[in-house]
Design a protein around this motif. Structure first.
Motif, PDB file in Angstrom:
ATOM      1  N   SER A 176       0.825  -1.209   0.000  1.00 42.95           N
ATOM      2  CA  SER A 176       0.000   0.000   0.000  1.00 42.95           C
ATOM      3  C   SER A 176       0.860   1.260   0.000  1.00 42.95           C
ATOM      4  CB  SER A 176      -0.950  -0.006   1.198  1.00 42.95           C
ATOM      5  OG  SER A 176      -0.226   0.075   2.406  1.00 42.95           O
ATOM      6  N   ILE A 177       1.989   1.242   0.683  1.00 45.29           N
ATOM      7  CA  ILE A 177       2.893   2.403   0.693  1.00 45.29           C
ATOM      8  C   ILE A 177       3.428   2.658  -0.720  1.00 45.29           C
ATOM      9  CG2 ILE A 177       5.148   3.226   1.476  1.00 45.29           C
ATOM     10  CD1 ILE A 177       4.514   1.859   4.186  1.00 45.29           C
ATOM     11  N   PHE A 178       3.897   1.607  -1.379  1.00 39.74           N
ATOM     12  CA  PHE A 178       4.455   1.796  -2.713  1.00 39.74           C
ATOM     13  C   PHE A 178       3.374   2.083  -3.749  1.00 39.74           C
ATOM     14  CE2 PHE A 178       8.199  -0.115  -0.788  1.00 39.74           C
ATOM     15  CZ  PHE A 178       9.163   0.776  -1.236  1.00 39.74           C
ATOM     16  N   ALA A 179       2.167   1.558  -3.543  1.00 39.46           N
ATOM     17  CA  ALA A 179       1.063   1.902  -4.449  1.00 39.46           C
ATOM     18  C   ALA A 179       0.714   3.379  -4.319  1.00 39.46           C
ATOM     19  CB  ALA A 179      -0.151   1.034  -4.139  1.00 39.46           C
ATOM     20  N   TRP A 180       0.678   3.902  -3.089  1.00 37.61           N
ATOM     21  CA  TRP A 180       0.412   5.328  -2.881  1.00 37.61           C
ATOM     22  C   TRP A 180       1.503   6.168  -3.527  1.00 37.61           C
ATOM     23  CZ3 TRP A 180       3.509   8.828  -0.239  1.00 37.61           C
ATOM     24  CH2 TRP A 180       2.965  10.090  -0.078  1.00 37.61           C
ATOM     25  N   LEU A 181       2.759   5.763  -3.351  1.00 40.52           N
ATOM     26  CA  LEU A 181       3.874   6.503  -3.939  1.00 40.52           C
ATOM     27  C   LEU A 181       3.783   6.490  -5.467  1.00 40.52           C
ATOM     28  CD1 LEU A 181       6.549   7.993  -3.312  1.00 40.52           C
ATOM     29  CD2 LEU A 181       7.675   5.793  -3.530  1.00 40.52           C
ATOM     30  N   ALA A 182       3.476   5.330  -6.044  1.00 37.89           N
ATOM     31  CA  ALA A 182       3.357   5.237  -7.503  1.00 37.89           C
ATOM     32  C   ALA A 182       2.192   6.080  -8.013  1.00 37.89           C
ATOM     33  CB  ALA A 182       3.184   3.779  -7.916  1.00 37.89           C
ATOM     34  N   ASN A 183       1.069   6.072  -7.307  1.00 38.37           N
ATOM     35  CA  ASN A 183      -0.081   6.886  -7.725  1.00 38.37           C
ATOM     36  C   ASN A 183       0.232   8.371  -7.646  1.00 38.37           C
ATOM     37  OD1 ASN A 183      -1.688   4.701  -8.280  1.00 38.37           O
ATOM     38  ND2 ASN A 183      -2.610   4.643  -6.246  1.00 38.37           N
ATOM     39  N   THR A 184       0.937   8.786  -6.605  1.00 35.71           N
ATOM     40  CA  THR A 184       1.284  10.197  -6.445  1.00 35.71           C
ATOM     41  C   THR A 184       2.230  10.654  -7.555  1.00 35.71           C
ATOM     42  OG1 THR A 184       1.035   9.975  -4.059  1.00 35.71           O
ATOM     43  CG2 THR A 184       2.239  11.895  -4.858  1.00 35.71           C
ATOM     44  N   VAL A 185       3.260   9.864  -7.809  1.00 35.26           N
ATOM     45  CA  VAL A 185       4.209  10.215  -8.868  1.00 35.26           C
ATOM     46  C   VAL A 185       3.518  10.199 -10.230  1.00 35.26           C
ATOM     47  CG1 VAL A 185       6.297   9.443 -10.065  1.00 35.26           C
ATOM     48  CG2 VAL A 185       6.247   9.493  -7.581  1.00 35.26           C
ATOM     49  N   GLY A 186       2.649   9.214 -10.467  1.00 34.01           N
ATOM     50  CA  GLY A 186       1.918   9.142 -11.731  1.00 34.01           C
ATOM     51  C   GLY A 186       0.991  10.323 -11.938  1.00 34.01           C
ATOM     52  N   ALA A 187       0.307  10.729 -10.872  1.00 33.15           N
ATOM     53  CA  ALA A 187      -0.596  11.889 -10.993  1.00 33.15           C
ATOM     54  C   ALA A 187       0.193  13.156 -11.287  1.00 33.15           C
ATOM     55  CB  ALA A 187      -1.403  12.047  -9.713  1.00 33.15           C
ATOM     56  N   ALA A 188       1.311  13.343 -10.592  1.00 31.43           N
ATOM     57  CA  ALA A 188       2.134  14.530 -10.842  1.00 31.43           C
ATOM     58  C   ALA A 188       2.680  14.516 -12.268  1.00 31.43           C
ATOM     59  CB  ALA A 188       3.273  14.591  -9.833  1.00 31.43           C
ATOM     60  N   GLU A 189       3.084  13.348 -12.719  1.00 33.29           N
ATOM     61  CA  GLU A 189       3.622  13.235 -14.080  1.00 33.29           C
ATOM     62  C   GLU A 189       2.558  13.540 -15.116  1.00 33.29           C
ATOM     63  OE1 GLU A 189       4.227  11.157 -17.824  1.00 33.29           O
ATOM     64  OE2 GLU A 189       2.961  10.346 -16.240  1.00 33.29           O
ATOM     65  N   SER A 190       1.339  13.076 -14.903  1.00 31.73           N
ATOM     66  CA  SER A 190       0.282  13.332 -15.888  1.00 31.73           C
ATOM     67  C   SER A 190      -0.107  14.808 -15.918  1.00 31.73           C
ATOM     68  CB  SER A 190      -0.935  12.459 -15.610  1.00 31.73           C
ATOM     69  OG  SER A 190      -1.530  12.817 -14.383  1.00 31.73           O
ATOM     70  N   VAL A 191      -0.136  15.454 -14.757  1.00 27.41           N
ATOM     71  CA  VAL A 191      -0.439  16.885 -14.724  1.00 27.41           C
ATOM     72  C   VAL A 191       0.644  17.670 -15.442  1.00 27.41           C
ATOM     73  CG1 VAL A 191      -0.603  18.886 -13.193  1.00 27.41           C
ATOM     74  CG2 VAL A 191      -1.889  16.825 -12.673  1.00 27.41           C
ATOM     75  N   LEU A 192       1.906  17.320 -15.194  1.00 29.49           N
ATOM     76  CA  LEU A 192       3.004  18.031 -15.861  1.00 29.49           C
ATOM     77  C   LEU A 192       3.015  17.745 -17.361  1.00 29.49           C
ATOM     78  CD1 LEU A 192       5.824  17.673 -13.206  1.00 29.49           C
ATOM     79  CD2 LEU A 192       4.462  19.689 -13.752  1.00 29.49           C
ATOM     80  N   ARG A 193       2.621  16.541 -17.781  1.00 26.56           N
ATOM     81  CA  ARG A 193       2.566  16.234 -19.201  1.00 26.56           C
ATOM     82  C   ARG A 193       1.507  17.087 -19.891  1.00 26.56           C
ATOM     83  NH1 ARG A 193       1.279  10.477 -20.079  1.00 26.56           N
ATOM     84  NH2 ARG A 193       3.469  10.135 -19.584  1.00 26.56           N
ATOM     85  N   VAL A 194       0.335  17.224 -19.250  1.00 24.51           N
ATOM     86  CA  VAL A 194      -0.728  18.051 -19.824  1.00 24.51           C
ATOM     87  C   VAL A 194      -0.276  19.511 -19.894  1.00 24.51           C
ATOM     88  CG1 VAL A 194      -3.051  18.949 -19.404  1.00 24.51           C
ATOM     89  CG2 VAL A 194      -2.594  16.514 -19.157  1.00 24.51           C
ATOM     90  N   ALA A 195       0.414  19.966 -18.840  1.00 26.17           N
ATOM     91  CA  ALA A 195       0.902  21.350 -18.840  1.00 26.17           C
ATOM     92  C   ALA A 195       1.950  21.560 -19.918  1.00 26.17           C
ATOM     93  CB  ALA A 195       1.464  21.702 -17.474  1.00 26.17           C
ATOM     94  N   ALA A 196       2.816  20.558 -20.132  1.00 22.87           N
ATOM     95  CA  ALA A 196       3.891  20.699 -21.118  1.00 22.87           C
ATOM     96  C   ALA A 196       3.366  20.680 -22.545  1.00 22.87           C
ATOM     97  CB  ALA A 196       4.918  19.594 -20.929  1.00 22.87           C
ATOM     98  N   THR A 197       2.299  19.931 -22.807  1.00 21.69           N
ATOM     99  CA  THR A 197       1.776  19.891 -24.173  1.00 21.69           C
ATOM    100  C   THR A 197       1.059  21.169 -24.552  1.00 21.69           C
ATOM    101  OG1 THR A 197      -0.245  18.825 -23.410  1.00 21.69           O
ATOM    102  CG2 THR A 197       1.521  17.380 -24.175  1.00 21.69           C
ATOM    103  N   GLY A 198       0.557  21.889 -23.557  1.00 22.13           N
ATOM    104  CA  GLY A 198      -0.099  23.151 -23.842  1.00 22.13           C
ATOM    105  C   GLY A 198      -1.558  23.018 -24.212  1.00 22.13           C
ATOM    106  N   HIS A 199      -2.154  21.839 -24.076  1.00 26.77           N
ATOM    107  CA  HIS A 199      -3.578  21.655 -24.392  1.00 26.77           C
ATOM    108  C   HIS A 199      -4.467  22.435 -23.432  1.00 26.77           C
ATOM    109  CE1 HIS A 199      -2.837  18.816 -27.539  1.00 26.77           C
ATOM    110  NE2 HIS A 199      -2.194  17.984 -26.737  1.00 26.77           N
ATOM    111  N   ASP A 200      -4.098  22.463 -22.167  1.00 26.46           N
ATOM    112  CA  ASP A 200      -4.856  23.232 -21.176  1.00 26.46           C
ATOM    113  C   ASP A 200      -4.113  24.552 -20.962  1.00 26.46           C
ATOM    114  OD1 ASP A 200      -6.404  24.195 -19.150  1.00 26.46           O
ATOM    115  OD2 ASP A 200      -6.119  22.488 -17.802  1.00 26.46           O
ATOM    116  N   LYS A 201      -4.593  25.600 -21.599  1.00 26.29           N
ATOM    117  CA  LYS A 201      -3.883  26.890 -21.566  1.00 26.29           C
ATOM    118  C   LYS A 201      -3.820  27.471 -20.152  1.00 26.29           C
ATOM    119  CE  LYS A 201      -3.425  26.927 -25.999  1.00 26.29           C
ATOM    120  NZ  LYS A 201      -2.202  26.497 -26.579  1.00 26.29           N
TER     121      LYS A 201
END
Length: 170
Positions: A79-104
């Motif tokens: 559960s600790i590593f699942a939480w860590l993986a989910n947190t890192v994945g969520a941050a990565e997806s938000v930064l990917r959306v920000a980097a592509t510029g789709h959400d101005k």
């Protein structure tokens, strides 16, 4: 709020402030890394727990949980590593959306935030900014849970709204 809860929150704020001060000293004045700090803290904790366990065994004191016999279950580790993986994945997806510029809006928010952090980083060290933020957060927690401030704020709000004048005339 119960009286004991306010004291507990003040204790948490003071503990957080003391820990922040030690982290600031370790990183800013000793010019050590965060990894060095974590390793020092782990060494001190492990040595303290080992000594506590050995002393309790030597004096035949039964402790509810013997630090020398602590183990983490497989479910807890998963559960600790699942939480860590989910947190890192969520941050990565938000930064990917920000980097592509789709959400101005998100993109401009990230750009402004990074620009402000860059300007602050040129003026002061990161440890100083983190310590100042921690101090402000602790002051906020202390002010929020202080009994004297909690009793004064409603009086000030009544005076500002003009109800205190009406109460005095009655």
């Amino acid at each position: 709020m119960i009286e004991g809860e306010g004291r507990s929150e003040v204790g948490k704020a003071l503990g957080l402030l003391i820990c922040g001060t030690l982290v600031y000293y370790h990183c800013a004045y000793r010019n050590s890394t965060i990894l060095s700090l974590f390793s020092d803290v782990l060494i001190v904790l492990l040595c303290s727990l080992a000594i506590l366990g050995l002393l309790s065994r030597q004096m035949n004191i039964s402790v509810p949980v013997d630090p020398l016999e602590w183990q983490i279950s497989q479910d807890a580790a998963n559960s600790i590593f699942a939480w860590l993986a989910n947190t890192v994945g969520a941050a990565e997806s938000v930064l990917r959306v920000a980097a592509t510029g789709h959400d101005k809006r998100l993109f401009s928010g990230v750009v402004v935030c990074l620009y402000i952090l860059s300007a602050i980083g040129r003026l002061v060290s990161g440890a100083t900014v983190a310590y100042a933020g921690l101090c402000l957060f602790c002051l906020y927690m202390l002010a929020e849970n202080s009994q004297s401030i909690r009793t004064c704020v409603p009086q000030l709000q009544r005076q500002r709204n003009g109800t205190a004048v009406e109460d005095d005339n009655m």
